[in-house]
Design an enzyme around this catalytic site. Structure first.
Site, short mmCIF file in Angstrom:
data_model
loop_
_atom_site.label_atom_id
_atom_site.label_comp_id
_atom_site.label_asym_id
_atom_site.label_seq_id
_atom_site.Cartn_x
_atom_site.Cartn_y
_atom_site.Cartn_z
N PRO A 155 -4.52 1.63 -6.25
CA PRO A 155 -5.69 0.79 -6.58
C PRO A 155 -5.42 -0.69 -6.38
O PRO A 155 -6.28 -1.42 -5.88
CB PRO A 155 -5.95 1.13 -8.05
CG PRO A 155 -5.41 2.51 -8.22
CD PRO A 155 -4.17 2.54 -7.37
N TYR A 156 -4.23 -1.14 -6.76
CA TYR A 156 -3.87 -2.54 -6.57
C TYR A 156 -3.86 -2.90 -5.08
O TYR A 156 -4.42 -3.94 -4.68
CB TYR A 156 -2.51 -2.81 -7.20
CG TYR A 156 -2.01 -4.23 -7.06
CD1 TYR A 156 -2.64 -5.28 -7.71
CD2 TYR A 156 -0.90 -4.52 -6.28
CE1 TYR A 156 -2.19 -6.58 -7.59
CE2 TYR A 156 -0.42 -5.82 -6.15
CZ TYR A 156 -1.07 -6.85 -6.81
OH TYR A 156 -0.61 -8.14 -6.69
N VAL A 157 -3.26 -2.04 -4.26
CA VAL A 157 -3.23 -2.27 -2.82
C VAL A 157 -4.64 -2.27 -2.25
O VAL A 157 -4.97 -3.09 -1.38
CB VAL A 157 -2.35 -1.21 -2.13
CG1 VAL A 157 -2.59 -1.20 -0.63
CG2 VAL A 157 -0.87 -1.48 -2.41
N SER A 159 -7.33 -3.24 -3.71
CA SER A 159 -7.96 -4.52 -4.04
C SER A 159 -7.44 -5.65 -3.16
O SER A 159 -8.21 -6.52 -2.72
CB SER A 159 -7.75 -4.85 -5.52
OG SER A 159 -6.42 -5.26 -5.80
#
Length: 247
Positions: A155-157, A159
């Site tokens: 999820p961080y990637v 974003s």
């Protein structure tokens, strides 16, 4: 807010009260920029940093706002322009990192992550695109994990991949304005955000993963930002991986 003596170059550092942002504030102030230090929660830290710059002979103010709130960002940019007379550089380091596997990831956490990292970057970039003066720079923040693809970073990637895409398109939309737009993608960097929850063995493994055999310091990232904010007028529409050769 009362204006101070005009300075030739003005930088707004979003997320400037701590971590990488704090080092960027110090570096840009040392380079002669007047600096607006943005914070969302830690007013004491932001004000202390601004006061230190003023005591050292520079120009700085602390400004508050939720990066994902359109009204707050409009007001913040208005205040910085009113105080300094304009904005030349906008650096957006604000972001959060909530890790977990895709299969089990909490959707409320996902929405919070996207609100800050994607919507926040969009709103800051939108205001910057409207206001940054000719000869200026817009610098957003991605991450080297978009290339290393570590588990639990999905999820961080996602974003930060959105941040990269937005940044590169904006560079082309500002054709003819003499404003550069780039993204900086740090590797492992010794900040509280990165070090939280990691044991010594995990940190040592990441140190050995780079040819320079260390993790980055916030000052390493600030050097790249200062280059993009100042002399690097022929670097535009790029993602700069500042990671010691990790990927």
């Amino acid at each position: 807010m009362t204006s101070i003596l005009a300075t030739p170059r003005v930088a707004l550092v979003i997320g400037g009260s701590g971590g990488i942002g704090k080092s960027i504030v110090h570096k840009l102030a040392a380079e002669g920029f007047a600096v607006a230090v943005h914070y969302s929660e830690n007013q004491a830290s932001a004000q202390k940093l601004a006061d230190e710059i003023v005591v050292a002979g520079g120009s700085a103010i602390a400004v508050r706002g939720d990066v994902a709130d359109e009204t707050a960002m409009t007001t913040l940019f208005d205040d910085v322009e009113q105080f300094f007379g304009g904005i030349d550089v906008v650096v957006n380091t604000a972001g959060i990192m909530i890790l977990g596997p895709v299969a089990d990831y909490d959707l409320e956490a996902f929405d919070l992550l996207m609100r800050t990292n994607v919507r926040g970057t969009f709103l800051v970039s939108q205001q910057a695109a409207r206001r940054v003066r000719s000869g200026g720079a817009i610098i957003n923040f991605s991450t080297t994990v978009t290339r290393t693809q570590f588990p639990n970073y999905g999820p961080y990637v996602a974003s930060k991949a959105a941040v990269e895409g937005l940044t590169l398109v904006l560079a082309r939309e500002l054709r003819g304005r003499d404003v550069t737009v780039n993204a900086v993608a740090p590797g492992p960097t010794a900040t509280a955000l990165f070090l939280e929850g990691k044991d010594e063995q995990s940190i040592a493994t990441l140190e050995k993963a780079t040819p320079l055999e260390r993790i980055g310091a916030p000052e390493d990232i600030a050097e790249t930002v200062a280059f993009l904010a100042g002399p690097a007028r022929w670097i535009n529409g790029q993602t700069i991986f500042t990671n010691g050769g990790l990927a």
